[in-house]
Design an enzyme around this catalytic site. Structure first.
Site, PDB file in Angstrom:
ATOM      1  N   ARG A   1      79.575  63.542 -15.603  1.00 45.56           N
ATOM      2  CA  ARG A   1      79.059  63.541 -16.981  1.00 45.56           C
ATOM      3  C   ARG A   1      79.378  64.914 -17.544  1.00 45.56           C
ATOM      4  O   ARG A   1      78.931  65.932 -17.015  1.00 45.56           O
ATOM      5  CB  ARG A   1      77.554  63.287 -17.002  1.00 45.56           C
ATOM      6  CG  ARG A   1      76.931  63.600 -18.355  1.00 45.56           C
ATOM      7  CD  ARG A   1      75.537  63.071 -18.512  1.00 45.56           C
ATOM      8  NE  ARG A   1      75.549  61.631 -18.650  1.00 45.56           N
ATOM      9  CZ  ARG A   1      74.505  60.915 -19.056  1.00 45.56           C
ATOM     10  NH1 ARG A   1      73.360  61.515 -19.349  1.00 45.56           N
ATOM     11  NH2 ARG A   1      74.587  59.603 -19.160  1.00 45.56           N
TER      12      ARG A   1
ATOM     13  N   HIS B   1      81.069  56.343 -23.422  1.00 45.06           N
ATOM     14  CA  HIS B   1      80.073  56.060 -22.374  1.00 45.06           C
ATOM     15  C   HIS B   1      80.332  54.656 -21.815  1.00 45.06           C
ATOM     16  O   HIS B   1      79.546  53.734 -22.008  1.00 45.06           O
ATOM     17  CB  HIS B   1      78.668  56.154 -22.975  1.00 45.06           C
ATOM     18  CG  HIS B   1      77.578  56.311 -21.962  1.00 45.06           C
ATOM     19  ND1 HIS B   1      77.811  56.409 -20.605  1.00 45.06           N
ATOM     20  CD2 HIS B   1      76.225  56.389 -22.111  1.00 45.06           C
ATOM     21  CE1 HIS B   1      76.657  56.543 -19.968  1.00 45.06           C
ATOM     22  NE2 HIS B   1      75.684  56.524 -20.847  1.00 45.06           N
TER      23      HIS B   1
ATOM     24  N   GLN C   1      77.747  52.571 -19.553  1.00 47.10           N
ATOM     25  CA  GLN C   1      76.618  52.026 -20.294  1.00 47.10           C
ATOM     26  C   GLN C   1      76.974  50.667 -20.899  1.00 47.10           C
ATOM     27  O   GLN C   1      76.195  49.706 -20.832  1.00 47.10           O
ATOM     28  CB  GLN C   1      76.217  52.997 -21.414  1.00 47.10           C
ATOM     29  CG  GLN C   1      75.071  52.488 -22.275  1.00 47.10           C
ATOM     30  CD  GLN C   1      73.774  52.393 -21.506  1.00 47.10           C
ATOM     31  OE1 GLN C   1      73.343  53.352 -20.901  1.00 47.10           O
ATOM     32  NE2 GLN C   1      73.137  51.222 -21.514  1.00 47.10           N
TER      33      GLN C   1
ATOM     34  N   ASP D   1      71.018  53.891 -31.274  1.00 51.45           N
ATOM     35  CA  ASP D   1      70.956  55.025 -30.339  1.00 51.45           C
ATOM     36  C   ASP D   1      70.268  56.175 -31.066  1.00 51.45           C
ATOM     37  O   ASP D   1      70.004  56.101 -32.276  1.00 51.45           O
ATOM     38  CB  ASP D   1      72.382  55.395 -29.897  1.00 51.45           C
ATOM     39  CG  ASP D   1      72.402  56.267 -28.635  1.00 51.45           C
ATOM     40  OD1 ASP D   1      71.313  56.574 -28.088  1.00 51.45           O
ATOM     41  OD2 ASP D   1      73.501  56.647 -28.196  1.00 51.45           O
TER      42      ASP D   1
ATOM     43  N   CYS E   1      70.380  52.233 -25.353  1.00 54.28           N
ATOM     44  CA  CYS E   1      70.781  52.700 -24.016  1.00 54.28           C
ATOM     45  C   CYS E   1      69.735  53.629 -23.395  1.00 54.28           C
ATOM     46  O   CYS E   1      69.765  53.863 -22.190  1.00 54.28           O
ATOM     47  CB  CYS E   1      72.141  53.374 -24.075  1.00 54.28           C
ATOM     48  SG  CYS E   1      72.179  54.910 -25.010  1.00 54.28           S
TER      49      CYS E   1
ATOM     50  N   ARG F   1      72.482  49.126 -15.314  1.00 51.70           N
ATOM     51  CA  ARG F   1      73.342  50.278 -15.004  1.00 51.70           C
ATOM     52  C   ARG F   1      73.634  50.283 -13.504  1.00 51.70           C
ATOM     53  O   ARG F   1      74.755  50.533 -13.070  1.00 51.70           O
ATOM     54  CB  ARG F   1      72.657  51.595 -15.410  1.00 51.70           C
ATOM     55  CG  ARG F   1      72.462  51.806 -16.899  1.00 51.70           C
ATOM     56  CD  ARG F   1      73.770  51.984 -17.621  1.00 51.70           C
ATOM     57  NE  ARG F   1      74.542  53.114 -17.134  1.00 51.70           N
ATOM     58  CZ  ARG F   1      74.340  54.398 -17.474  1.00 51.70           C
ATOM     59  NH1 ARG F   1      73.394  54.716 -18.351  1.00 51.70           N
ATOM     60  NH2 ARG F   1      75.096  55.363 -16.978  1.00 51.70           N
TER      61      ARG F   1
HETATM   62  N1   CP Z   1      71.719  55.881 -21.111  1.00 51.33           N
HETATM   63  C1   CP Z   1      71.947  56.959 -20.332  1.00 51.33           C
HETATM   64  O1   CP Z   1      73.095  57.319 -20.044  1.00 51.33           O
HETATM   65  O2   CP Z   1      70.799  57.532 -19.876  1.00 51.33           O
HETATM   66  P1   CP Z   1      70.728  58.987 -19.188  1.00 51.33           P
HETATM   67  O3   CP Z   1      71.157  59.998 -20.228  1.00 51.33           O
HETATM   68  O4   CP Z   1      69.277  59.152 -18.809  1.00 51.33           O
HETATM   69  O5   CP Z   1      71.630  59.008 -18.009  1.00 51.33           O
END
Ligand code: CP
Length: 308
Positions: free
Chosen positions: A107, A134, A137, A225, A266, A294
């Site tokens: 990430r 992403h 997700q 979001d 998400c 996930r």
């Molecule tokens: N939706 C998501 O990626 O959550 P986090 O940022 O908690 O990993």
């Protein structure tokens, strides 16, 4: 080598295969304690590195638990504690990690960091979110939609609010899985034009509609979001909130669909901002199914990467 970097760069049949395996693995684990290792322990003897340069709850825990359920081991690494955060190049980091681990999830901020890591890695790399996308997700979101409503092909998805990185991956998915997407939000936060062009190029309808109530008509799914993503500066908060307030997902917006429309987010959410509690906790909200999925989707992604 199989990297999982972005949805639009992978063959759609491979994405469909990953979802089919995810659903099967989820079913196979029904009722089992979370710590049970999957039949055959396909990742036995495998080491997975999970690198985080931004905060995370779901991605961190679901990848970690997922790799362990597959019988593997994990290393959860913070970017700022690595030499990567102190001047070592991404290329050298990739070459070094490739000598220790079998799979890398990262990430990070710039999409270019992900691309460079993959270019210099001798093991597969997975995109756990960048400023631009992403994809993990959205794989979980497609799995969730299809669990509740059947095939997503031909459905109408409405994205309400900021055309951010998650929206980009939804547009990529629209092109790959064959559903229409309507974006409703302020013009200055329109979605990535390349992602819009990709989806349209695959023959699906992408509509930009400024009136949220009109956009919602006939929607099978409404998604939103946070109004301030992790890569947005705090100084932008007030302005973005003013721009995005008309696009809050509330009872009126859900009612405007005229049907039993699913709601997704998400997470993490800022309740009362982009979506009200009545929607988040309402009968059509599947936000916690998304979070659970996930785990299942990413287990299938990891298996696809390692062909195991
Ligand atoms: N939706 C998501 O990626 O959550 P986090 O940022 O908690 O990993």
């Amino acid at each position: 080598m199989r990297h999982f970097l972005d949805l639009h760069t992978l063959p759609p049949e491979e994405l469909r295969g990953i979802l089919t395996q995810a659903a099967a693995m989820k079913t196979a684990r029904t009722g089992l304690p979370r710590g049970t290792v999957d039949d055959g322990a396909p990742f036995e003897g495998r080491m997975v590195a999970l690198i985080f340069e931004k905060p995370s709850t779901r991605t961190r825990v679901s990848f970690d638990v997922g790799a362990r359920q597959l019988g593997g081991q994990t290393l959860v690494l913070s970017g700022k504690d690595m030499q990567l955060g102190h001047g070592e190049t991404i290329a050298d980091t990739a070459r070094v990690l490739s000598r220790y681990v079998d799979l890398i999830m990262i990430r990070t901020f710039e999409e270019q960091t992900l691309v460079e890591l993959a270019a210099h890695s001798a093991v597969p790399v997975i995109n756990g979110l960048t400023d631009a996308s992403h994809p993990c997700q959205i794989m979980a979101d497609i799995l969730t939609f299809e669990e509740h409503r059947g095939p997503i092909t031909g459905a109408k998805v409405v994205w309400a609010g900021d055309g951010n990185n998650v929206c980009t991956s939804f547009l990529h998915a629209a092109g790959q899985f064959g559903f229409d997407l309507t974006f409703t939000g302020p013009e200055v936060l329109d979605p990535n034009p390349d992602a819009v062009a990709f989806a349209r190029g695959r023959g699906v309808t992408v509509t930009i509609e400024r009136d949220p109530l009109k956009a919602a008509e006939g929607a099978d799914l409404i998604v939103t979001d946070t109004w301030l993503s992790m890569h947005d500066p705090e100084s932008a908060r007030q302005r973005r909130h003013a721009l995005l307030r008309p696009y809050q997902v509330n009872n009126a917006l859900m009612a405007a669909t005229g049907r039993e429309t699913l709601f997704m987010h998400c997470l993490p959410a800022h309740r009362g901002e982009e979506a009200t509690d009545t929607v988040m906790d309402g009968p059509h909200s599947v936000i916690f199914d998304e979070a659970e999925n996930r785990l299942h989707a990413q287990k299938a992604i990891m298996r696809w990467c390692l062909r195991l």
